[in-house]
Design a protein around this motif. Structure first.
Motif, PDB file in Angstrom:
ATOM      1  N   CYS A  65       6.134   1.523  73.584  1.00 32.85           N
ATOM      2  CA  CYS A  65       5.208   0.691  73.885  1.00 32.85           C
ATOM      3  C   CYS A  65       4.818  -0.686  74.533  1.00 32.85           C
ATOM      4  O   CYS A  65       5.570  -1.120  75.035  1.00 32.85           O
ATOM      5  CB  CYS A  65       4.507   0.022  72.427  1.00 32.85           C
ATOM      6  N   PHE A  76       6.596  -7.308  68.318  1.00 32.92           N
ATOM      7  CA  PHE A  76       5.957  -6.198  67.940  1.00 32.92           C
ATOM      8  C   PHE A  76       5.955  -5.633  66.470  1.00 32.92           C
ATOM      9  O   PHE A  76       6.905  -6.351  65.769  1.00 32.92           O
ATOM     10  CB  PHE A  76       6.503  -4.835  69.058  1.00 32.92           C
ATOM     11  N   ARG A  77       5.136  -4.973  66.279  1.00 34.74           N
ATOM     12  CA  ARG A  77       5.074  -4.339  65.042  1.00 34.74           C
ATOM     13  C   ARG A  77       4.235  -3.076  65.158  1.00 34.74           C
ATOM     14  O   ARG A  77       3.048  -2.583  66.072  1.00 34.74           O
ATOM     15  CB  ARG A  77       3.599  -5.105  63.660  1.00 34.74           C
ATOM     16  N   TRP A  78       4.612  -2.121  64.413  1.00 36.89           N
ATOM     17  CA  TRP A  78       4.928  -0.433  64.218  1.00 36.89           C
ATOM     18  C   TRP A  78       4.132  -0.250  63.101  1.00 36.89           C
ATOM     19  O   TRP A  78       4.387  -0.466  62.231  1.00 36.89           O
ATOM     20  CB  TRP A  78       6.169   0.257  64.865  1.00 36.89           C
ATOM     21  N   TYR A  79       2.822   0.670  63.235  1.00 39.50           N
ATOM     22  CA  TYR A  79       1.645   0.841  61.946  1.00 39.50           C
ATOM     23  C   TYR A  79       2.153   2.454  62.510  1.00 39.50           C
ATOM     24  O   TYR A  79       1.892   3.820  63.546  1.00 39.50           O
ATOM     25  CB  TYR A  79       0.690   0.190  61.519  1.00 39.50           C
ATOM     26  N   SER A  94      12.839   0.149  65.726  1.00 40.04           N
ATOM     27  CA  SER A  94      11.964  -0.098  67.195  1.00 40.04           C
ATOM     28  C   SER A  94      13.177  -1.729  67.519  1.00 40.04           C
ATOM     29  O   SER A  94      13.569  -2.043  67.059  1.00 40.04           O
ATOM     30  CB  SER A  94      11.107  -0.433  66.785  1.00 40.04           C
ATOM     31  N   SER A 101       7.938  -2.055  74.056  1.00 40.84           N
ATOM     32  CA  SER A 101       9.316  -2.069  72.550  1.00 40.84           C
ATOM     33  C   SER A 101       9.434  -0.162  72.684  1.00 40.84           C
ATOM     34  O   SER A 101       7.841   0.217  73.199  1.00 40.84           O
ATOM     35  CB  SER A 101       8.348  -2.427  71.295  1.00 40.84           C
ATOM     36  N   LEU A 103      10.024   2.611  70.017  1.00 36.51           N
ATOM     37  CA  LEU A 103      10.130   3.306  68.513  1.00 36.51           C
ATOM     38  C   LEU A 103      10.859   4.895  68.805  1.00 36.51           C
ATOM     39  O   LEU A 103      10.410   5.593  69.323  1.00 36.51           O
ATOM     40  CB  LEU A 103       9.077   3.300  68.055  1.00 36.51           C
ATOM     41  N   TYR A 105      11.079   8.046  66.295  1.00 37.19           N
ATOM     42  CA  TYR A 105       9.933   8.273  65.435  1.00 37.19           C
ATOM     43  C   TYR A 105      10.162   9.257  65.259  1.00 37.19           C
ATOM     44  O   TYR A 105      11.103  10.732  66.435  1.00 37.19           O
ATOM     45  CB  TYR A 105       8.724   8.438  66.025  1.00 37.19           C
ATOM     46  N   VAL A 116       0.676   7.298  65.473  1.00 36.92           N
ATOM     47  CA  VAL A 116       0.914   5.567  65.344  1.00 36.92           C
ATOM     48  C   VAL A 116       0.863   4.419  65.730  1.00 36.92           C
ATOM     49  O   VAL A 116       0.138   4.268  67.359  1.00 36.92           O
ATOM     50  CB  VAL A 116       2.452   5.735  66.645  1.00 36.92           C
ATOM     51  N   CYS A 118       1.098   0.582  67.644  1.00 35.58           N
ATOM     52  CA  CYS A 118       1.891  -0.495  68.414  1.00 35.58           C
ATOM     53  C   CYS A 118       0.645  -1.502  68.768  1.00 35.58           C
ATOM     54  O   CYS A 118       0.209  -2.048  69.348  1.00 35.58           O
ATOM     55  CB  CYS A 118       2.570  -0.278  69.422  1.00 35.58           C
TER      56      CYS A 118
END
Length: 383
Positions: A65, A76-79, A94, A101, A103, A105, A116, A118
């Motif tokens: 990302c 950063f935050r991942w969902y 991550s 960033s 991740l 996965y 997914v 970011c």
């Protein structure tokens, strides 16, 4: 602009940069030192396209990302998006550096396939539109599209294509050159796996961009081209192209003389010279014969019977009258005789002909009055 001030309204992030002003007079221009304009904004994705990645079960893929932001200190935050909600992913999966960033996965079950997201944030806030990644099951790639020949020479070919979907895996592209359609069909009937080289003249493999340059081909030859993509899951469908190389032509760049439609060989040059000489000789012979004929005709006209030279008779009074009255075309000829009764004074005449009468033909003028009996005439003529 107002006086010495520049006012900017509704500032956008692409207006950030260096600004300077320039003043001019009759002497020249002067420029100020540049001023740096910093435009602060919340993070936005560097790429607006959704990224698609393929993964098999128990496989791990990297999702990267990247964002643009000012200030550039970003978190950063991942969902993971489910049909019902957004599920936050473990931050330990991550890593972040600067404005990007990564991740790691992992796909464990079928429910792990999906979207997914970011989210990045800085001091001004969190981005409103997240960066999106689609994790799909891996498969073989799609065939390359819009394959065209961009250059053809006597021994080279250049083929350019547009890549298709990679099947969620890293793909590469292969171009195979066959000497005939039959050889290509035999390979396809054998299988779609890479490495079957029966009837293949040459092959080229490239990475991300499907642009192929093929050289060392035979001039003036037709070829059958096959293009396809390949990843760890298999090969794509094949794209077929017909192509050919240009025939070789003689190099005339060093020639200093113009080209001819029919080349003049030494033998042809000799034949042309001989024919030209014969034509000149024939023309000369014709001219000489014509001149001799005219000379002989003039000599005959100047001689009498049996080659005798005839004296030029002196014109009589009647002859002068006829000439003055109408000329040679006034009427029928009259047979007039020489006033003298003999030609004893003429040379080269035999003795028996010296007392003969020699006649001369004169034109007859119909406009003359009837002649008198006193006209000069010999006893042998009818006047």
């Amino acid at each position: 602009m107002n006086n010495l001030k520049l006012k900017l309204r509704d500032i956008q992030r692409d207006q950030a940069g260096l600004y300077s002003c320039v003043a001019s007079n009759i002497v020249g221009d002067g420029e100020s030192d540049p001023l740096v304009l910093h435009v602060k904004y919340v993070p936005v994705c560097s790429s607006t396209l959704d990224q698609v990645l393929g993964a098999a079960k128990e496989d791990q893929v990297e999702l990267v990302c990247r964002v643009d932001a000012s200030p550039d200190r970003v978190t950063f935050r991942w969902y993971f998006r489910t049909p019902e909600q957004l599920v936050a992913l473990d931050p330990k999966l991550s890593t972040a550096q600067d404005r990007s960033s990564v991740l790691n996965y992992r796909v464990v079950k079928d429910d792990d396939y999906g979207e997914v997201l970011c989210f990045a944030a800085n001091d001004l806030g969190e981005q409103s539109v997240p960066c999106s990644f689609s994790v799909v099951p891996t498969r073989e790639p799609d065939a390359p599209e819009n394959c065209t020949l961009t250059n053809q020479t006597t021994d080279t070919l250049v083929v350019q294509c547009r890549p298709g979907y990679d099947g969620g895996l890293k793909q590469r592209f292969i171009l195979e050159v066959f000497e005939s359609v039959e050889s290509a069909e035999s390979v396809e009937s054998y299988g779609d796996s890479e490495g079957d080289s029966r009837g293949v003249v040459t092959n080229v493999t490239v990475g991300e961009v499907p642009v192929f340059a093929v050289d060392d081909l035979q001039p003036g030859t037709s070829y059958f081209l096959v293009v396809y993509a390949l990843n760890d899951q298999g090969a794509s469908r094949r794209r077929h192209l017909h192509s050919f190389t240009l025939p070789t032509v003689p190099d005339h760049r060093t020639r200093l003389y113009p080209t001819h439609i029919f080349p003049i060989t030494p033998i042809l040059g000799v034949l042309i010279g001989v024919v030209g000489g014969l034509v000149v000789v024939a023309v000369v012979v014709v001219v000489v014969m014509k001149l001799r004929g005219e000379s002989r005709r003039a000599k005959v006209l100047n001689q009498g019977p049996a080659g005798l030279k005839l004296p030029v008779p002196r014109p009589t009074t009647l002859q002068q009258h006829v000439k003055e009255a109408g000329g040679a075309n006034s009427g029928p000829d009259l047979i007039l005789c020489r006033p003298e009764s003999s030609y004893e004074d003429v040379e080269d005449i035999p003795h028996k002909l010296k007392h003969a009468n020699i006649y001369q033909s004169l034109p007859y003028n119909t406009n003359l009055p009837p002649s008198n009996t006193n006209s000069e005439c010999c006893g042998c003529c009818d006047c």
